[in-house]
Design a protein around this motif. Structure first.
Motif, mmCIF file in Angstrom:
data_model
loop_
_atom_site.group_PDB
_atom_site.id
_atom_site.type_symbol
_atom_site.label_atom_id
_atom_site.label_comp_id
_atom_site.label_asym_id
_atom_site.label_seq_id
_atom_site.Cartn_x
_atom_site.Cartn_y
_atom_site.Cartn_z
ATOM 1 N N MET A 1 9.364 19.976 76.337
ATOM 2 C CA MET A 1 7.956 19.958 76.701
ATOM 3 C C MET A 1 7.783 20.695 78.013
ATOM 4 S SD MET A 1 5.075 18.926 75.625
ATOM 5 C CE MET A 1 5.665 17.799 74.381
ATOM 6 N N ARG A 2 6.810 21.562 78.130
ATOM 7 C CA ARG A 2 6.614 22.346 79.347
ATOM 8 C C ARG A 2 5.198 22.158 79.848
ATOM 9 N NH1 ARG A 2 10.036 27.728 77.505
ATOM 10 N NH2 ARG A 2 11.991 26.629 77.365
ATOM 11 N N ALA A 3 5.043 22.114 81.153
ATOM 12 C CA ALA A 3 3.738 21.811 81.720
ATOM 13 C C ALA A 3 3.683 22.315 83.143
ATOM 14 C CB ALA A 3 3.495 20.305 81.689
ATOM 15 N N ILE A 4 2.482 22.343 83.732
ATOM 16 C CA ILE A 4 2.339 22.718 85.130
ATOM 17 C C ILE A 4 2.284 21.464 85.978
ATOM 18 C CG2 ILE A 4 1.137 24.850 84.600
ATOM 19 C CD1 ILE A 4 -1.442 23.386 85.580
ATOM 20 N N TRP B 1 -1.859 21.508 79.731
ATOM 21 C CA TRP B 1 -0.664 20.708 79.992
ATOM 22 C C TRP B 1 -0.463 20.549 81.490
ATOM 23 C CZ3 TRP B 1 1.735 17.535 77.151
ATOM 24 C CH2 TRP B 1 1.996 17.781 75.802
ATOM 25 N N HIS B 2 -0.207 19.334 81.939
ATOM 26 C CA HIS B 2 0.100 19.119 83.345
ATOM 27 C C HIS B 2 0.915 17.837 83.501
ATOM 28 C CE1 HIS B 2 -3.401 16.523 82.759
ATOM 29 N NE2 HIS B 2 -3.025 15.864 83.849
ATOM 30 N N PHE B 3 1.506 17.687 84.637
ATOM 31 C CA PHE B 3 2.227 16.475 84.979
ATOM 32 C C PHE B 3 2.096 16.259 86.479
ATOM 33 C CE2 PHE B 3 5.160 19.917 85.650
ATOM 34 C CZ PHE B 3 5.876 19.569 86.784
ATOM 35 N N THR C 1 -14.762 12.337 71.873
ATOM 36 C CA THR C 1 -13.615 12.202 70.976
ATOM 37 C C THR C 1 -12.789 13.479 71.029
ATOM 38 O OG1 THR C 1 -14.851 13.086 69.079
ATOM 39 C CG2 THR C 1 -14.882 10.693 69.391
ATOM 40 N N GLY C 2 -11.550 13.379 70.587
ATOM 41 C CA GLY C 2 -10.703 14.562 70.580
ATOM 42 C C GLY C 2 -9.263 14.203 70.310
ATOM 43 N N THR C 3 -8.357 14.974 70.901
ATOM 44 C CA THR C 3 -6.930 14.835 70.664
ATOM 45 C C THR C 3 -6.221 14.578 71.989
ATOM 46 O OG1 THR C 3 -7.108 16.403 68.835
ATOM 47 C CG2 THR C 3 -4.900 15.929 69.657
ATOM 48 N N ARG C 4 -5.386 13.556 71.992
ATOM 49 C CA ARG C 4 -4.607 13.204 73.181
ATOM 50 C C ARG C 4 -3.149 13.589 72.964
ATOM 51 N NH1 ARG C 4 -2.348 8.661 72.810
ATOM 52 N NH2 ARG C 4 -4.121 7.384 72.143
ATOM 53 N N PHE C 5 -2.585 14.347 73.923
ATOM 54 C CA PHE C 5 -1.174 14.715 73.917
ATOM 55 C C PHE C 5 -0.463 13.957 75.034
ATOM 56 C CE2 PHE C 5 -3.141 18.220 71.805
ATOM 57 C CZ PHE C 5 -2.181 18.858 71.035
ATOM 58 N N MET D 1 5.465 12.851 83.120
ATOM 59 C CA MET D 1 5.257 12.981 81.681
ATOM 60 C C MET D 1 4.114 13.960 81.408
ATOM 61 S SD MET D 1 5.787 12.479 78.509
ATOM 62 C CE MET D 1 7.022 11.181 78.451
ATOM 63 N N PRO D 2 4.368 15.098 80.776
ATOM 64 C CA PRO D 2 3.294 16.042 80.473
ATOM 65 C C PRO D 2 2.263 15.424 79.539
ATOM 66 C CG PRO D 2 5.444 17.077 80.239
ATOM 67 C CD PRO D 2 5.687 15.615 80.376
ATOM 68 N N HIS D 3 1.006 15.698 79.808
ATOM 69 C CA HIS D 3 -0.068 15.137 78.990
ATOM 70 C C HIS D 3 -1.331 15.971 79.151
ATOM 71 C CE1 HIS D 3 -0.412 13.350 83.010
ATOM 72 N NE2 HIS D 3 -1.716 13.267 82.797
ATOM 73 N N THR D 4 -2.260 15.801 78.229
ATOM 74 C CA THR D 4 -3.561 16.444 78.324
ATOM 75 C C THR D 4 -4.482 15.859 77.268
ATOM 76 O OG1 THR D 4 -4.720 18.570 78.516
ATOM 77 C CG2 THR D 4 -3.141 18.369 76.718
ATOM 78 N N TYR D 5 -5.779 16.119 77.423
ATOM 79 C CA TYR D 5 -6.792 15.704 76.452
ATOM 80 C C TYR D 5 -7.549 16.953 76.014
ATOM 81 C CZ TYR D 5 -6.076 10.864 77.964
ATOM 82 O OH TYR D 5 -5.527 9.638 78.247
ATOM 83 N N GLN D 6 -7.695 17.121 74.715
ATOM 84 C CA GLN D 6 -8.461 18.235 74.150
ATOM 85 C C GLN D 6 -9.626 17.639 73.373
ATOM 86 O OE1 GLN D 6 -8.153 21.863 73.972
ATOM 87 N NE2 GLN D 6 -10.162 21.518 73.081
ATOM 88 N N SER D 7 -10.853 17.840 73.869
ATOM 89 C CA SER D 7 -12.013 17.231 73.219
ATOM 90 C C SER D 7 -12.415 17.995 71.969
ATOM 91 C CB SER D 7 -13.192 17.167 74.189
ATOM 92 O OG SER D 7 -13.537 18.451 74.650
#
Length: 281
Positions: free
Chosen positions: A1-4, A30-32, A45-49, A69-75
Protein backbone atom coordinates in the motif's frame (compact mmCIF):
# COMPACT_ATOMS: atom_id res chain seq x y z
CA UNK A 1 0.00 0.00 0.00
CA UNK A 2 1.44 3.41 -0.91
CA UNK A 3 0.36 6.80 0.33
CA UNK A 4 1.52 10.33 1.06
CA UNK A 5 2.36 11.54 4.54
CA UNK A 6 0.01 14.12 6.07
CA UNK A 7 1.33 16.42 8.80
CA UNK A 8 -1.24 17.30 11.48
CA UNK A 9 -0.83 20.01 14.10
CA UNK A 10 -2.75 20.40 17.35
CA UNK A 11 -4.72 23.63 17.82
CA UNK A 12 -3.84 26.40 20.27
CA UNK A 13 -6.64 25.27 22.61
CA UNK A 14 -6.26 21.49 22.37
CA UNK A 15 -3.40 19.01 22.43
CA UNK A 16 -5.30 17.11 19.72
CA UNK A 17 -7.38 18.11 16.72
CA UNK A 18 -11.15 18.14 16.20
CA UNK A 19 -12.79 19.46 13.06
CA UNK A 20 -15.76 19.07 10.74
CA UNK A 21 -14.81 18.20 7.19
CA UNK A 22 -17.33 19.60 4.69
CA UNK A 23 -17.08 19.48 0.90
CA UNK A 24 -19.14 19.06 -2.23
CA UNK A 25 -17.34 15.74 -2.57
CA UNK A 26 -14.58 13.77 -0.85
CA UNK A 27 -11.81 13.19 -3.37
CA UNK A 28 -9.70 10.03 -3.40
CA UNK A 29 -6.34 10.94 -1.87
CA UNK A 30 -4.26 8.22 -0.21
CA UNK A 31 -2.60 9.55 2.93
CA UNK A 32 -1.32 8.48 6.31
CA UNK A 33 -0.17 10.25 9.47
CA UNK A 34 1.23 9.62 12.93
CA UNK A 35 -2.07 10.29 14.65
CA UNK A 36 -5.01 8.03 15.46
CA UNK A 37 -8.08 9.18 13.54
CA UNK A 38 -11.66 8.79 14.78
CA UNK A 39 -14.13 9.66 12.00
CA UNK A 40 -17.91 9.83 11.95
CA UNK A 41 -19.61 10.36 8.58
CA UNK A 42 -22.66 12.60 9.05
CA UNK A 43 -23.63 13.30 5.43
CA UNK A 44 -22.95 11.62 2.09
CA UNK A 45 -22.16 8.17 0.75
CA UNK A 46 -19.22 6.65 -1.06
CA UNK A 47 -16.29 4.27 -0.72
CA UNK A 48 -13.96 3.98 2.26
CA UNK A 49 -10.41 2.64 1.81
CA UNK A 50 -8.44 1.51 4.88
CA UNK A 51 -5.31 -0.44 4.02
CA UNK A 52 -6.48 -3.27 1.77
CA UNK A 53 -10.13 -2.93 2.90
CA UNK A 54 -12.55 -1.30 0.46
CA UNK A 55 -16.15 -0.78 1.65
CA UNK A 56 -19.21 1.38 1.14
CA UNK A 57 -19.80 4.15 3.70
CA UNK A 58 -22.77 6.33 4.56
CA UNK A 59 -24.13 8.49 7.40
CA UNK A 60 -23.29 6.91 10.74
CA UNK A 61 -20.10 5.23 9.50
CA UNK A 62 -17.72 5.33 12.49
CA UNK A 63 -14.08 4.25 12.32
CA UNK A 64 -10.89 4.44 14.35
CA UNK A 65 -7.75 4.24 12.20
CA UNK A 66 -4.32 3.80 13.74
CA UNK A 67 -1.10 5.65 12.87
CA UNK A 68 0.67 5.00 9.58
CA UNK A 69 -2.34 3.18 8.07
CA UNK A 70 -3.10 4.55 4.58
CA UNK A 71 -6.74 5.51 4.14
CA UNK A 72 -9.09 7.76 2.20
CA UNK A 73 -12.76 8.41 1.45
CA UNK A 74 -14.12 8.68 -2.10
CA UNK A 75 -17.64 10.11 -2.21
CA UNK A 76 -20.30 9.09 -4.68
CA UNK A 77 -21.08 11.88 -7.17
CA UNK A 78 -24.34 13.81 -7.33
CA UNK A 79 -25.47 13.61 -3.73
CA UNK A 80 -25.15 17.11 -2.32
CA UNK A 81 -22.60 18.07 0.32
CA UNK A 82 -20.56 15.57 2.28
CA UNK A 83 -19.63 15.94 5.93
CA UNK A 84 -17.55 14.14 8.54
CA UNK A 85 -16.56 14.85 12.14
CA UNK A 86 -12.89 14.00 12.65
CA UNK A 87 -10.80 13.69 15.82
CA UNK A 88 -7.05 13.17 15.46
CA UNK A 89 -4.68 12.54 18.37
CA UNK A 90 -1.36 10.95 19.20
CA UNK A 91 -1.06 8.18 21.75
CA UNK A 92 0.95 10.43 24.05
CA UNK A 93 -1.20 13.58 23.73
CA UNK A 94 -1.91 13.40 27.50
CA UNK A 95 1.52 12.16 28.45
CA UNK A 96 3.79 9.36 27.34
CA UNK A 97 2.45 6.73 29.76
CA UNK A 98 -1.14 7.92 30.16
CA UNK A 99 -2.79 4.97 28.39
CA UNK A 100 -0.34 2.49 29.92
CA UNK A 101 -1.91 2.88 33.37
CA UNK A 102 -3.97 -0.03 34.72
CA UNK A 103 -7.35 1.73 34.47
CA UNK A 104 -6.81 2.24 30.73
CA UNK A 105 -5.86 -1.32 29.81
CA UNK A 106 -8.95 -1.57 27.60
CA UNK A 107 -8.14 1.66 25.78
CA UNK A 108 -4.53 0.55 25.24
CA UNK A 109 -5.85 -2.65 23.65
CA UNK A 110 -8.25 -0.62 21.50
CA UNK A 111 -5.42 1.56 20.22
CA UNK A 112 -3.34 -1.49 19.38
CA UNK A 113 -6.22 -3.11 17.49
CA UNK A 114 -6.82 0.10 15.53
CA UNK A 115 -3.56 -0.53 13.68
CA UNK A 116 -5.76 -2.42 11.18
CA UNK A 117 -8.57 0.13 11.39
CA UNK A 118 -11.78 -0.58 13.32
CA UNK A 119 -15.42 -0.05 12.39
CA UNK A 120 -18.09 0.54 15.05
CA UNK A 121 -21.89 0.76 15.17
CA UNK A 122 -23.12 4.28 14.27
CA UNK A 123 -24.18 5.29 17.79
CA UNK A 124 -21.27 3.82 19.74
CA UNK A 125 -20.17 7.39 20.60
CA UNK A 126 -21.60 10.86 19.92
CA UNK A 127 -18.87 12.92 18.27
CA UNK A 128 -21.44 15.52 17.25
CA UNK A 129 -21.66 16.81 20.83
CA UNK A 130 -17.93 17.56 21.06
CA UNK A 131 -17.99 20.83 19.14
CA UNK A 132 -20.11 22.76 21.65
CA UNK A 133 -17.91 21.82 24.62
CA UNK A 134 -15.12 23.94 26.12
CA UNK A 135 -11.64 22.47 25.59
CA UNK A 136 -11.29 20.63 28.96
CA UNK A 137 -14.71 18.99 28.61
CA UNK A 138 -13.96 18.12 25.01
CA UNK A 139 -10.79 16.28 26.01
CA UNK A 140 -12.62 14.42 28.77
CA UNK A 141 -15.31 13.52 26.22
CA UNK A 142 -12.66 12.07 23.91
CA UNK A 143 -11.30 9.90 26.72
CA UNK A 144 -14.84 8.77 27.53
CA UNK A 145 -15.42 7.96 23.84
CA UNK A 146 -12.27 5.82 23.74
CA UNK A 147 -13.34 3.97 26.89
CA UNK A 148 -16.78 3.32 25.38
CA UNK A 149 -15.27 2.10 22.12
CA UNK A 150 -12.88 -0.19 24.01
CA UNK A 151 -15.97 -1.93 25.48
CA UNK A 152 -17.80 -2.20 22.16
CA UNK A 153 -18.27 -5.87 21.35
CA UNK A 154 -19.29 -5.05 17.78
CA UNK A 155 -15.94 -3.48 16.81
CA UNK A 156 -14.85 -4.95 13.48
CA UNK A 157 -11.29 -4.91 12.06
CA UNK A 158 -10.91 -3.51 8.55
CA UNK A 159 -7.52 -4.16 6.92
CA UNK A 160 -6.28 -7.73 6.64
CA UNK A 161 -4.06 -9.00 9.43
CA UNK A 162 -1.25 -9.66 6.95
CA UNK A 163 -1.42 -6.14 5.55
CA UNK A 164 1.84 -4.19 5.89
CA UNK A 165 1.65 -0.72 4.30
CA UNK A 166 4.52 0.60 2.20
CA UNK A 167 4.54 4.32 2.84
CA UNK A 168 5.57 5.97 -0.39
CA UNK A 169 3.81 8.89 -2.04
CA UNK A 170 5.16 8.48 -5.57
CA UNK A 171 2.12 6.54 -6.83
CA UNK A 172 -0.58 8.96 -5.69
CA UNK A 173 -1.17 10.75 -9.00
CA UNK A 174 -1.64 7.48 -10.87
CA UNK A 175 -4.05 6.05 -8.32
CA UNK A 176 -5.99 9.32 -8.25
CA UNK A 177 -6.28 9.26 -12.05
CA UNK A 178 -7.50 5.64 -12.12
CA UNK A 179 -10.02 6.05 -9.32
CA UNK A 180 -11.31 9.32 -10.78
CA UNK A 181 -11.86 7.63 -14.14
CA UNK A 182 -13.66 4.64 -12.56
CA UNK A 183 -15.91 6.89 -10.47
CA UNK A 184 -16.83 9.00 -13.49
CA UNK A 185 -17.31 6.16 -15.98
CA UNK A 186 -18.58 3.20 -13.92
CA UNK A 187 -22.08 3.35 -15.47
CA UNK A 188 -20.73 2.63 -18.95
CA UNK A 189 -18.20 0.28 -20.50
CA UNK A 190 -14.77 0.70 -18.87
CA UNK A 191 -11.81 -0.90 -20.64
CA UNK A 192 -8.43 -1.76 -19.19
CA UNK A 193 -6.90 0.24 -22.02
CA UNK A 194 -8.73 3.40 -20.85
CA UNK A 195 -7.58 2.82 -17.29
CA UNK A 196 -4.02 2.29 -18.48
CA UNK A 197 -4.08 5.54 -20.49
CA UNK A 198 -5.26 7.47 -17.43
CA UNK A 199 -2.34 6.12 -15.42
CA UNK A 200 0.21 6.37 -18.28
CA UNK A 201 0.94 2.65 -18.01
CA UNK A 202 0.68 -0.43 -20.19
CA UNK A 203 -2.57 -2.35 -19.58
CA UNK A 204 -0.91 -5.29 -17.81
CA UNK A 205 1.16 -2.90 -15.69
CA UNK A 206 -1.91 -0.84 -14.77
CA UNK A 207 -3.72 -3.93 -13.56
CA UNK A 208 -0.79 -5.06 -11.39
CA UNK A 209 -0.18 -1.54 -10.12
CA UNK A 210 -3.79 -1.04 -8.99
CA UNK A 211 -3.93 -4.34 -7.13
CA UNK A 212 -0.55 -3.83 -5.49
CA UNK A 213 -1.47 -0.33 -4.35
CA UNK A 214 -5.07 -0.74 -3.22
CA UNK A 215 -5.30 -4.43 -2.37
CA UNK A 216 -8.16 -5.01 -4.83
CA UNK A 217 -8.46 -5.51 -8.57
CA UNK A 218 -9.76 -2.94 -11.05
CA UNK A 219 -12.70 -5.22 -11.82
CA UNK A 220 -13.39 -5.73 -8.12
CA UNK A 221 -13.37 -2.00 -7.46
CA UNK A 222 -15.57 -1.32 -10.48
CA UNK A 223 -18.11 -3.91 -9.34
CA UNK A 224 -18.14 -2.37 -5.89
CA UNK A 225 -18.83 1.09 -7.34
CA UNK A 226 -21.65 -0.26 -9.49
CA UNK A 227 -23.27 -2.27 -6.71
CA UNK A 228 -23.02 0.64 -4.26
CA UNK A 229 -24.69 2.89 -6.83
CA UNK A 230 -27.39 0.25 -7.32
CA UNK A 231 -27.97 0.11 -3.55
CA UNK A 232 -28.63 3.84 -3.54
CA UNK A 233 -31.16 3.52 -6.37
CA UNK A 234 -32.84 0.55 -4.69
CA UNK A 235 -33.22 2.59 -1.51
CA UNK A 236 -34.27 5.88 -3.05
CA UNK A 237 -36.36 4.93 -6.11
CA UNK A 238 -39.01 2.42 -7.12
CA UNK A 239 -37.37 1.72 -10.48
CA UNK A 240 -37.24 -1.83 -11.78
CA UNK A 241 -34.22 -3.93 -10.86
CA UNK A 242 -33.40 -4.50 -14.52
CA UNK A 243 -33.45 -0.74 -15.14
CA UNK A 244 -31.19 -0.11 -12.16
CA UNK A 245 -28.80 -2.80 -13.36
CA UNK A 246 -28.54 -1.14 -16.77
CA UNK A 247 -28.03 2.32 -15.24
CA UNK A 248 -25.18 0.98 -13.12
CA UNK A 249 -23.22 -0.58 -15.95
CA UNK A 250 -24.64 -4.11 -16.11
CA UNK A 251 -26.03 -5.14 -19.48
CA UNK A 252 -26.71 -8.65 -18.15
CA UNK A 253 -29.23 -8.95 -15.30
CA UNK A 254 -27.92 -12.34 -14.18
CA UNK A 255 -24.41 -10.94 -13.87
CA UNK A 256 -25.76 -8.00 -11.86
CA UNK A 257 -27.63 -10.31 -9.49
CA UNK A 258 -24.53 -12.48 -9.05
CA UNK A 259 -22.19 -9.54 -8.32
CA UNK A 260 -24.74 -7.95 -6.00
CA UNK A 261 -25.07 -11.14 -3.95
CA UNK A 262 -21.29 -11.55 -3.77
CA UNK A 263 -20.88 -8.09 -2.26
CA UNK A 264 -24.05 -7.73 -0.19
CA UNK A 265 -24.87 -11.31 0.73
CA UNK A 266 -28.40 -11.03 -0.66
CA UNK A 267 -30.24 -10.35 -3.89
CA UNK A 268 -31.19 -6.81 -5.01
CA UNK A 269 -34.85 -7.65 -4.34
CA UNK A 270 -34.05 -8.78 -0.79
CA UNK A 271 -31.96 -5.65 -0.23
CA UNK A 272 -34.84 -3.38 -1.26
CA UNK A 273 -37.34 -5.32 0.87
CA UNK A 274 -35.14 -5.11 3.96
CA UNK A 275 -34.55 -1.40 3.46
CA UNK A 276 -38.27 -0.73 3.09
CA UNK A 277 -38.99 -2.78 6.23
CA UNK A 278 -36.42 -0.72 8.17
CA UNK A 279 -38.08 2.53 7.10
CA UNK A 280 -41.44 1.32 8.41
CA UNK A 281 -39.91 0.79 11.84
Amino acid sequence: MRAIYEHIEATSQLSWKLYVRQASHFRFAWHFHREFELTLITRGTGTRFVGDCVEEYGPGDLTLIGPQMPHTYQSMPGHGRHEAIVAQFRRDFLGRDFFDRPEFTGVASLLERSARGLSFPPKAVDLGAFGAMPPPDRTLALIDALVRLSRCAEARPLAGDQHIPVLNGSTRDRIDAIVRLLNEEYAGPVTLEAVARAAHLAPASASRFFRRTTGTTITGYLNMLRVNAACRLLRETDRSISGIAADCGYSNLSNFNRRFRELKGMSPREYRSRWQARKLH
